[in-house]
Motif scaffolding. Structure first.
Motif, PDB file in Angstrom:
ATOM      1  N   ASN A  71      -7.153  14.281  -0.378  1.00 47.43           N
ATOM      2  CA  ASN A  71      -8.157  13.613   0.443  1.00 47.43           C
ATOM      3  C   ASN A  71      -8.182  14.358   1.779  1.00 47.43           C
ATOM      4  OD1 ASN A  71      -9.726  11.845   1.918  1.00 47.43           O
ATOM      5  ND2 ASN A  71      -8.185  10.216   2.025  1.00 47.43           N
TER       6      ASN A  71
ATOM      7  N   SER B 114      -1.111   4.485  -6.026  1.00 46.70           N
ATOM      8  CA  SER B 114      -1.743   3.383  -5.296  1.00 46.70           C
ATOM      9  C   SER B 114      -2.620   2.593  -6.251  1.00 46.70           C
ATOM     10  CB  SER B 114      -2.605   3.956  -4.167  1.00 46.70           C
ATOM     11  OG  SER B 114      -3.377   2.928  -3.593  1.00 46.70           O
TER      12      SER B 114
ATOM     13  N   SER C 288      -5.017   0.862  -4.802  1.00 49.34           N
ATOM     14  CA  SER C 288      -6.180   0.613  -3.936  1.00 49.34           C
ATOM     15  C   SER C 288      -7.463   1.239  -4.459  1.00 49.34           C
ATOM     16  CB  SER C 288      -5.928   1.188  -2.546  1.00 49.34           C
ATOM     17  OG  SER C 288      -4.855   0.543  -1.943  1.00 49.34           O
ATOM     18  N   LYS C 289      -7.337   2.409  -5.078  1.00 45.01           N
ATOM     19  CA  LYS C 289      -8.545   3.146  -5.457  1.00 45.01           C
ATOM     20  C   LYS C 289      -9.125   2.650  -6.768  1.00 45.01           C
ATOM     21  CE  LYS C 289      -7.267   5.244  -1.907  1.00 45.01           C
ATOM     22  NZ  LYS C 289      -7.948   4.927  -0.657  1.00 45.01           N
TER      23      LYS C 289
ATOM     24  N   ALA D  47      -1.020  15.709  -1.245  1.00 48.65           N
ATOM     25  CA  ALA D  47      -1.873  14.755  -1.970  1.00 48.65           C
ATOM     26  C   ALA D  47      -2.657  15.526  -3.024  1.00 48.65           C
ATOM     27  CB  ALA D  47      -2.824  14.065  -1.007  1.00 48.65           C
TER      28      ALA D  47
ATOM     29  N   PHE E 293      -4.843  13.848   4.112  1.00 45.64           N
ATOM     30  CA  PHE E 293      -4.826  12.435   4.493  1.00 45.64           C
ATOM     31  C   PHE E 293      -4.144  12.272   5.860  1.00 45.64           C
ATOM     32  CE2 PHE E 293      -2.648   8.194   3.504  1.00 45.64           C
ATOM     33  CZ  PHE E 293      -3.759   7.457   3.885  1.00 45.64           C
TER      34      PHE E 293
ATOM     35  N   ARG F 284      -3.208  -4.544  -1.296  1.00 45.64           N
ATOM     36  CA  ARG F 284      -2.282  -3.631  -0.616  1.00 45.64           C
ATOM     37  C   ARG F 284      -1.054  -3.394  -1.484  1.00 45.64           C
ATOM     38  NH1 ARG F 284      -3.736  -0.605   0.988  1.00 45.64           N
ATOM     39  NH2 ARG F 284      -2.440   0.017   2.721  1.00 45.64           N
ATOM     40  N   LEU F 285      -1.226  -2.576  -2.470  1.00 40.11           N
ATOM     41  CA  LEU F 285      -0.111  -2.260  -3.349  1.00 40.11           C
ATOM     42  C   LEU F 285      -0.042  -0.777  -3.666  1.00 40.11           C
ATOM     43  CD1 LEU F 285       0.063  -5.130  -5.941  1.00 40.11           C
ATOM     44  CD2 LEU F 285       1.907  -4.259  -4.544  1.00 40.11           C
TER      45      LEU F 285
ATOM     46  N   ASP G  68       0.542   3.497   1.968  1.00 36.09           N
ATOM     47  CA  ASP G  68       0.785   3.700   3.404  1.00 36.09           C
ATOM     48  C   ASP G  68       2.210   3.290   3.770  1.00 36.09           C
ATOM     49  OD1 ASP G  68      -1.724   4.598   4.005  1.00 36.09           O
ATOM     50  OD2 ASP G  68      -2.473   2.686   4.758  1.00 36.09           O
TER      51      ASP G  68
ATOM     52  N   GLY H 265       0.856  -1.181   0.000  1.00 32.84           N
ATOM     53  CA  GLY H 265       0.000   0.000   0.000  1.00 32.84           C
ATOM     54  C   GLY H 265       0.893   1.232   0.000  1.00 32.84           C
TER      55      GLY H 265
ATOM     56  N   ALA I 283      -2.486   9.236  -5.212  1.00 32.22           N
ATOM     57  CA  ALA I 283      -3.334   8.052  -4.995  1.00 32.22           C
ATOM     58  C   ALA I 283      -4.610   8.105  -5.845  1.00 32.22           C
ATOM     59  CB  ALA I 283      -3.694   7.938  -3.510  1.00 32.22           C
ATOM     60  N   TYR I 284      -5.078   9.315  -6.169  1.00 29.40           N
ATOM     61  CA  TYR I 284      -6.338   9.450  -6.930  1.00 29.40           C
ATOM     62  C   TYR I 284      -6.121   9.943  -8.356  1.00 29.40           C
ATOM     63  CZ  TYR I 284      -8.156   8.915  -2.251  1.00 29.40           C
ATOM     64  OH  TYR I 284      -8.412   8.419  -1.007  1.00 29.40           O
TER      65      TYR I 284
ATOM     66  N   ASP J 169       1.493  13.013  -3.659  1.00 25.09           N
ATOM     67  CA  ASP J 169       0.801  11.738  -3.475  1.00 25.09           C
ATOM     68  C   ASP J 169      -0.360  11.680  -4.472  1.00 25.09           C
ATOM     69  OD1 ASP J 169      -0.774   9.616  -2.651  1.00 25.09           O
ATOM     70  OD2 ASP J 169      -0.691  10.118  -0.518  1.00 25.09           O
TER      71      ASP J 169
ATOM     72  N   TYR K 124      -0.259  10.962   7.099  1.00 28.66           N
ATOM     73  CA  TYR K 124       1.017  11.709   7.131  1.00 28.66           C
ATOM     74  C   TYR K 124       1.340  12.089   8.575  1.00 28.66           C
ATOM     75  CZ  TYR K 124      -0.298  12.449   2.216  1.00 28.66           C
ATOM     76  OH  TYR K 124      -0.711  12.270   0.921  1.00 28.66           O
TER      77      TYR K 124
HETATM   78  C1  LIG Z   1      -4.083  10.565  -0.323  1.00 31.11           C
HETATM   79  C2  LIG Z   1      -3.929   9.124   0.022  1.00 31.11           C
HETATM   80  N1  LIG Z   1      -2.720   8.563  -0.038  1.00 31.11           N
HETATM   81  C3  LIG Z   1      -2.538   7.277   0.269  1.00 31.11           C
HETATM   82  C4  LIG Z   1      -3.594   6.474   0.669  1.00 31.11           C
HETATM   83  C5  LIG Z   1      -3.319   5.065   1.076  1.00 31.11           C
HETATM   84  O1  LIG Z   1      -3.443   4.211   0.009  1.00 31.11           O
HETATM   85  P1  LIG Z   1      -3.003   2.696   0.079  1.00 31.11           P
HETATM   86  O2  LIG Z   1      -4.234   1.900   0.135  1.00 31.11           O
HETATM   87  O3  LIG Z   1      -2.210   2.479  -1.202  1.00 31.11           O
HETATM   88  O4  LIG Z   1      -2.135   2.499   1.280  1.00 31.11           O
HETATM   89  C6  LIG Z   1      -4.870   7.004   0.735  1.00 31.11           C
HETATM   90  C7  LIG Z   1      -6.008   6.164   1.166  1.00 31.11           C
HETATM   91  O5  LIG Z   1      -7.076   6.583   1.454  1.00 31.11           O
HETATM   92  C8  LIG Z   1      -5.053   8.370   0.414  1.00 31.11           C
HETATM   93  O6  LIG Z   1      -6.247   8.952   0.496  1.00 31.11           O
END
Ligand SMILES: Cc1ncc(COP(=O)(O)O)c(C=O)c1O
Length: 357
Positions: free
Chosen positions: A164, A215, A217-218, A160, A115, A225-226, A88, A86, A191-192, A189, A118
């Motif tokens: 988020n 990520s 994950s989304k 980010a 998020f 978890r990658l 994370d 992840g 992630a989105y 970051d 951090y």
């Molecule tokens: C901005 C942001 N970064 C990282 C993550 C974590 O993602 P991951 O599932 O890859 O650990 C999230 C998850 O909500 C997120 O909102």
């Protein structure tokens, strides 16, 4: 003396990360996951790959096949990719590597609201958070950030984008100026980013210390978890010393590699989710009194005209779970709603109408 006397004091003030305890039938729009499960063809790929995994052996220690698959996706070289359990975990690897700098305890700068990991991970590892409030339009306050960079000399900065929980993308020109002014590592970051279609990856290698995080994950693979950090080769080489040797397990590695080989179906689902967010934004905007903030991600931040906690509870009573962010300050009466399937979105809109009425 007790073992507690040896514990990092800051831990006592932290809370364990928890999500709501899901019950069957609940419409789950609280965690920014993809609402779409894998289709049959992907399931067949999974079953085939699972059967080939040598479970009696450790996974491939360098994570090379995964690095190559991720590198193709992000259009970079494999040795610029650090895979994480992840994103994370990539955050945690960065924090561990930069916990102490030339001036002692490392500092971590990020805008707020953002998020929560951090701050929580920084505090757990003994780094000092430096929080810079976002402007009212949720954009980065460049002047205040520049001042904080100059004053605090943070080892790490996390931005980010899309952010988020606000959902918006930060102005890339402002981010680039901040990245050039930052003394240490500057992380965007992303992630989105699959939903905004925008990335700043081209600045990796161009600005010293600049890196991005991504990520899976989304976009439908949260359970694997990658995540990944994309940075310069010398940064990735240093961080590789902090990464635990087998941080990504063989199952996740094999399944992700197989899916990324043929990303068409993944992309279809990303497009469906982006369309779902647009639909949901429009439908929610039709609810009197509800403020819907613009989003480039797979979720929407809304502000309710009545007490947010009460609206959240009323949604839950109607079987719809969203994230309650309401607390005094800029997020007062704010809820975060993940874009769902058309049926889930319908139920959410209907429940919100009733909850606010
Ligand atoms: C901005 C942001 N970064 C990282 C993550 C974590 O993602 P991951 O599932 O890859 O650990 C999230 C998850 O909500 C997120 O909102």
């Amino acid at each position: 003396m007790s073992w507690k006397d040896y514990l990092r004091e800051a831990l006592l003030g932290l809370e364990v990360y928890r999500t709501y305890e899901y019950r069957p039938g609940l419409v789950r729009l609280d965690a920014n996951e993809s609402p779409y499960p894998l289709d049959d063809a992907d399931r067949d790929t999974f079953a085939h790959e699972l059967g080939r995994i040598a479970v009696h052996r450790y996974p491939e220690v360098s994570g090379r096949p995964l690095r190559e698959a991720l590198a193709r996706r992000f259009h970079v070289e494999p040795d610029m990719v650090l895979p994480g359990n992840g994103s994370d975990e990539t955050i945690s690897i960065l924090l561990t590597a930069f916990a102490e700098g030339p001036h002692g305890r490392g500092k971590v700068l990020f805008p707020v609201p953002t998020f929560g990991t951090y701050e929580a991970s920084a505090v757990a590892r003994g780094l000092a958070p430096v929080k810079v409030p976002l402007r009212e339009d949720w954009q980065v306050d460049e002047g205040r950030c520049l001042e904080a960079l100059e004053r605090e000399r943070p080892a790490l900065c996390f931005f980010a984008s899309p952010n988020n929980p606000t959902g918006n993308r930060f102005d890339p020109v402002a981010l680039e100026r901040l990245a050039r002014a930052a003394p240490g590592i500057f992380v965007v970051d992303e992630a989105y980013a699959d939903f905004s279609g925008q990335t700043m990856v081209s600045l990796v290698g161009e600005i010293e210390g600049f890196c991005i995080m991504r990520s899976l994950s989304k976009i439908g693979l949260a359970a694997l978890r990658l995540g990944a950090l994309v940075g310069s080769r010398d940064l990735v080489a240093q961080l590789d010393k902090v990464r635990l040797p087998y941080n990504v397990n063989a199952v996740s590695m094999a399944l992700a590699c197989a899916l990324l080989e043929n990303p068409g179906r993944l992309e279809d689902r990303i497009r469906k989710v982006a369309a779902s967010r647009r639909w949901l934004a429009e439908a929610l905007a039709g609810i009197p009194g509800l403020k819907v903030f613009p989003s480039d991600a797979n979720f929407l931040l809304v502000r309710t005209p009545v007490e947010g906690q009460r609206v959240w509870q009323r949604l839950l009573d109607r079987g719809v779970l969203v994230r309650n962010l309401s607390r005094p300050g800029p997020l007062q009466n704010c809820l975060r709603i993940t874009a769902g399937t058309p049926e889930e979105n319908d139920r959410c809109v209907q429940a919100l109408r009733e909850a606010i009425a």
